[in-house]
Motif scaffolding. Sequence first.
Motif, PDB file in Angstrom:
ATOM      1  N   LEU A  35      50.350  29.867  36.576  1.00  0.00           N
ATOM      2  CA  LEU A  35      49.987  31.118  35.913  1.00  0.00           C
ATOM      3  C   LEU A  35      48.599  31.026  35.286  1.00  0.00           C
ATOM      4  N   ALA A  36      48.284  29.859  34.728  1.00  0.00           N
ATOM      5  CA  ALA A  36      46.963  29.677  34.114  1.00  0.00           C
ATOM      6  C   ALA A  36      45.863  29.767  35.170  1.00  0.00           C
ATOM      7  N   THR A  37      46.120  29.177  36.331  1.00  0.00           N
ATOM      8  CA  THR A  37      45.154  29.252  37.427  1.00  0.00           C
ATOM      9  C   THR A  37      44.985  30.685  37.894  1.00  0.00           C
ATOM     10  N   TYR A  38      46.106  31.386  38.007  1.00  0.00           N
ATOM     11  CA  TYR A  38      46.065  32.797  38.422  1.00  0.00           C
ATOM     12  C   TYR A  38      45.219  33.616  37.440  1.00  0.00           C
ATOM     13  N   ASN A  39      45.474  33.430  36.154  1.00  0.00           N
ATOM     14  CA  ASN A  39      44.731  34.187  35.133  1.00  0.00           C
ATOM     15  C   ASN A  39      43.242  33.862  35.176  1.00  0.00           C
ATOM     16  N   SER A  40      42.907  32.588  35.375  1.00  0.00           N
ATOM     17  CA  SER A  40      41.499  32.192  35.427  1.00  0.00           C
ATOM     18  C   SER A  40      40.785  32.866  36.591  1.00  0.00           C
ATOM     19  N   ILE A  41      41.456  32.888  37.741  1.00  0.00           N
ATOM     20  CA  ILE A  41      40.847  33.526  38.917  1.00  0.00           C
ATOM     21  C   ILE A  41      40.670  35.019  38.684  1.00  0.00           C
ATOM     22  N   GLN A  42      41.691  35.660  38.155  1.00  0.00           N
ATOM     23  CA  GLN A  42      41.637  37.109  37.936  1.00  0.00           C
ATOM     24  C   GLN A  42      40.543  37.486  36.935  1.00  0.00           C
ATOM     25  N   GLU A  43      40.346  36.643  35.917  1.00  0.00           N
ATOM     26  CA  GLU A  43      39.403  36.980  34.852  1.00  0.00           C
ATOM     27  C   GLU A  43      37.967  36.516  35.135  1.00  0.00           C
ATOM     28  N   LYS A  44      37.808  35.386  35.852  1.00  0.00           N
ATOM     29  CA  LYS A  44      36.479  34.780  35.901  1.00  0.00           C
ATOM     30  C   LYS A  44      35.906  34.577  37.301  1.00  0.00           C
ATOM     31  N   TYR A  45      36.734  34.713  38.345  1.00  0.00           N
ATOM     32  CA  TYR A  45      36.190  34.512  39.686  1.00  0.00           C
ATOM     33  C   TYR A  45      35.084  35.525  39.935  1.00  0.00           C
ATOM     34  N   TYR A  46      34.029  35.128  40.672  1.00  0.00           N
ATOM     35  CA  TYR A  46      32.827  35.962  40.760  1.00  0.00           C
ATOM     36  C   TYR A  46      33.025  37.272  41.522  1.00  0.00           C
ATOM     37  N   LYS A  47      34.126  37.399  42.239  1.00  0.00           N
ATOM     38  CA  LYS A  47      34.416  38.697  42.861  1.00  0.00           C
ATOM     39  C   LYS A  47      35.908  38.989  42.733  1.00  0.00           C
ATOM     40  N   LYS A  48      36.241  40.268  42.819  1.00  0.00           N
ATOM     41  CA  LYS A  48      37.630  40.680  42.613  1.00  0.00           C
ATOM     42  C   LYS A  48      38.531  40.149  43.725  1.00  0.00           C
ATOM     43  N   THR A  49      39.703  39.686  43.320  1.00  0.00           N
ATOM     44  CA  THR A  49      40.697  39.191  44.267  1.00  0.00           C
ATOM     45  C   THR A  49      42.034  39.847  43.950  1.00  0.00           C
ATOM     46  N   SER A  50      42.729  40.336  44.963  1.00  0.00           N
ATOM     47  CA  SER A  50      43.989  41.039  44.720  1.00  0.00           C
ATOM     48  C   SER A  50      45.079  40.066  44.306  1.00  0.00           C
ATOM     49  N   SER A  51      45.957  40.524  43.462  1.00  0.00           N
ATOM     50  CA  SER A  51      47.076  39.696  43.017  1.00  0.00           C
ATOM     51  C   SER A  51      47.987  39.341  44.191  1.00  0.00           C
ATOM     52  N   LYS A  52      48.092  40.248  45.169  1.00  0.00           N
ATOM     53  CA  LYS A  52      48.932  39.983  46.346  1.00  0.00           C
ATOM     54  C   LYS A  52      48.378  38.799  47.130  1.00  0.00           C
ATOM     55  N   THR A  53      47.053  38.755  47.292  1.00  0.00           N
ATOM     56  CA  THR A  53      46.426  37.651  48.019  1.00  0.00           C
ATOM     57  C   THR A  53      46.687  36.322  47.324  1.00  0.00           C
ATOM     58  N   LEU A  54      46.556  36.316  46.006  1.00  0.00           N
ATOM     59  CA  LEU A  54      46.784  35.085  45.255  1.00  0.00           C
ATOM     60  C   LEU A  54      48.247  34.660  45.309  1.00  0.00           C
ATOM     61  N   ALA A  55      49.152  35.630  45.205  1.00  0.00           N
ATOM     62  CA  ALA A  55      50.584  35.309  45.256  1.00  0.00           C
ATOM     63  C   ALA A  55      50.952  34.730  46.616  1.00  0.00           C
ATOM     64  N   ASN A  56      50.451  35.354  47.677  1.00  0.00           N
ATOM     65  CA  ASN A  56      50.737  34.843  49.019  1.00  0.00           C
ATOM     66  C   ASN A  56      50.182  33.430  49.198  1.00  0.00           C
ATOM     67  N   GLY A  57      49.002  33.194  48.630  1.00  0.00           N
ATOM     68  CA  GLY A  57      48.415  31.868  48.719  1.00  0.00           C
ATOM     69  C   GLY A  57      49.245  30.828  47.992  1.00  0.00           C
ATOM     70  N   ALA A  58      49.782  31.208  46.832  1.00  0.00           N
ATOM     71  CA  ALA A  58      50.630  30.284  46.065  1.00  0.00           C
ATOM     72  C   ALA A  58      51.900  29.946  46.824  1.00  0.00           C
ATOM     73  N   ILE A  59      52.502  30.979  47.429  1.00  0.00           N
ATOM     74  CA  ILE A  59      53.743  30.755  48.192  1.00  0.00           C
ATOM     75  C   ILE A  59      53.457  29.859  49.400  1.00  0.00           C
ATOM     76  N   SER A  60      52.391  30.178  50.121  1.00  0.00           N
ATOM     77  CA  SER A  60      52.034  29.377  51.295  1.00  0.00           C
ATOM     78  C   SER A  60      51.748  27.936  50.901  1.00  0.00           C
ATOM     79  N   GLY A  61      51.098  27.757  49.750  1.00  0.00           N
ATOM     80  CA  GLY A  61      50.804  26.411  49.264  1.00  0.00           C
ATOM     81  C   GLY A  61      52.063  25.633  48.940  1.00  0.00           C
ATOM     82  N   MET A  62      53.023  26.304  48.309  1.00  0.00           N
ATOM     83  CA  MET A  62      54.299  25.638  48.001  1.00  0.00           C
ATOM     84  C   MET A  62      55.013  25.211  49.275  1.00  0.00           C
ATOM     85  N   MET A  63      55.040  26.100  50.283  1.00  0.00           N
ATOM     86  CA  MET A  63      55.718  25.772  51.531  1.00  0.00           C
ATOM     87  C   MET A  63      55.010  24.616  52.238  1.00  0.00           C
TER      88      MET A  63
END
Length: 457
Positions: A35-63
């Motif tokens: 969650l901390a990583t998600y918040n950091s990306i959403q708040e500080k990454y240099y361009k906007k990233t959708s929450s869906k993209t990040l969630a899918n990436g987290a799931i894919s990473g876990m698998m």
Amino acid sequence: MVAVAIVAAGGLGYALRPVLDPSVQQVPSSFTKVLATYNSIQEKYYKKTSSKTLANGAISGMMASLGDQFSTYLENDEKSSLDSTISASFGGIGATVQQTSSHLEVASLQAGSPSQKAGMKVGDQLVKVNGKSVEKSGVNAAVSKIRGKIGTTVTVTVRRDGKLLKLTMKRAKITTDTVTTSLAPADKSVGILTITSFSEPTAKQFKAGVKALRKQGAKKFIVDLRGNPGGLLEDALQIGSMGLKNGQTIVKVQDRSGATQVYTAGKQYDHGFKVKEPLAVLIDGDSASASEILAGAWNESRGVPLIGETSYGKGTVQNVAQISKNAEVKLTVAKWLTPNGNWINKKGLAPTIKTSYPAWAQIQGFSTSKMKLGDESADVHSLQISLQAAGQTIPEANGYFGPTTQTAVKNFQTQQGLPATGETDVATIQALIKLLSGKLAQNDNAISSAVTYLQKH
């Protein structure tokens, strides 16, 4: 000719029923980092990233962290493909398309299908799908445009006798044949049932196939599981039960705690339908999962011979959990054991009688259809082996397209009524594949070995 039905393709080895519980359990404290990583990306990454993209990436990473190729996150087309494979049905028009040397054409139509009702005919050339040209598309690309959600409309433009015809039809549920039957060419008392996958209609199709072959005079059966990547355990249990006495073990499934569930033959699976005739099973390196469950069950519980090559070796079980409308998780939940308690994972089932395809029949395909004098590649090596099998004289398959290979190509083209250019093209390769496919059907070592075995038993 290369023909592709308007169907969905299957994947390797899934099993059991899709009954995983996807409900959210208590989130462990270690996930605060996620969650901390998600918040950091959403708040500080240099361009906007959708929450869906990040969630899918987290799931894919876990698998991916599981290191298990059979545990995967599936979304959209991948989910639809697996669902279609499990059900052996899809939204389509009931036609088969094939690639000729110059165009795509309709190869066959299912009786009562949307395509037949709309007036489509075998031989029609495929021109457009929903107004967009597919004349320069491959078969798979064109087919993917025709398939779609059941009940939706698709317009296909075809060329017939030089005229363009627009055919509008509503996609319907099309069921794939996962079991095909024939009588052995060398002995008409031997029936052959080829199972291409284990999907929802497979057990019913197998039963119908046995009945049909019995009416044609079959007294013994060969069950061909070569190239079968697996599928639903439920159908493997049903077919396995048909070939065993009630109470005999089909398979054992063991969860991570070591608890083992034993599945045995009985009316709950076969509904009283039995195949008591002599049997032989064909396997190869692409027979996996549910194929291996069936082969192992009949081999160890009934003594049915396995003929061919060592199977793939997939000894795990997957379940599917739908986690949203367009996404699901396929997860390994257990391992399965043969009736004698053997875990064949990464080892496979060894054949009772070993037979193998000739070298020319093991060629996976050509990455290019265009080969000429001076070329040197793996494709040329495959071409030379194929030409040798087709009766052409090539002293050595060395991968170099020299004058001898050029002469062999010219001779083959002349025999096939093609322009004798001495260079290969789509038409030449297709003619070669067609000839060798027919040769393999008439000279199948595994089928011959199975027939010989059954004649003695």
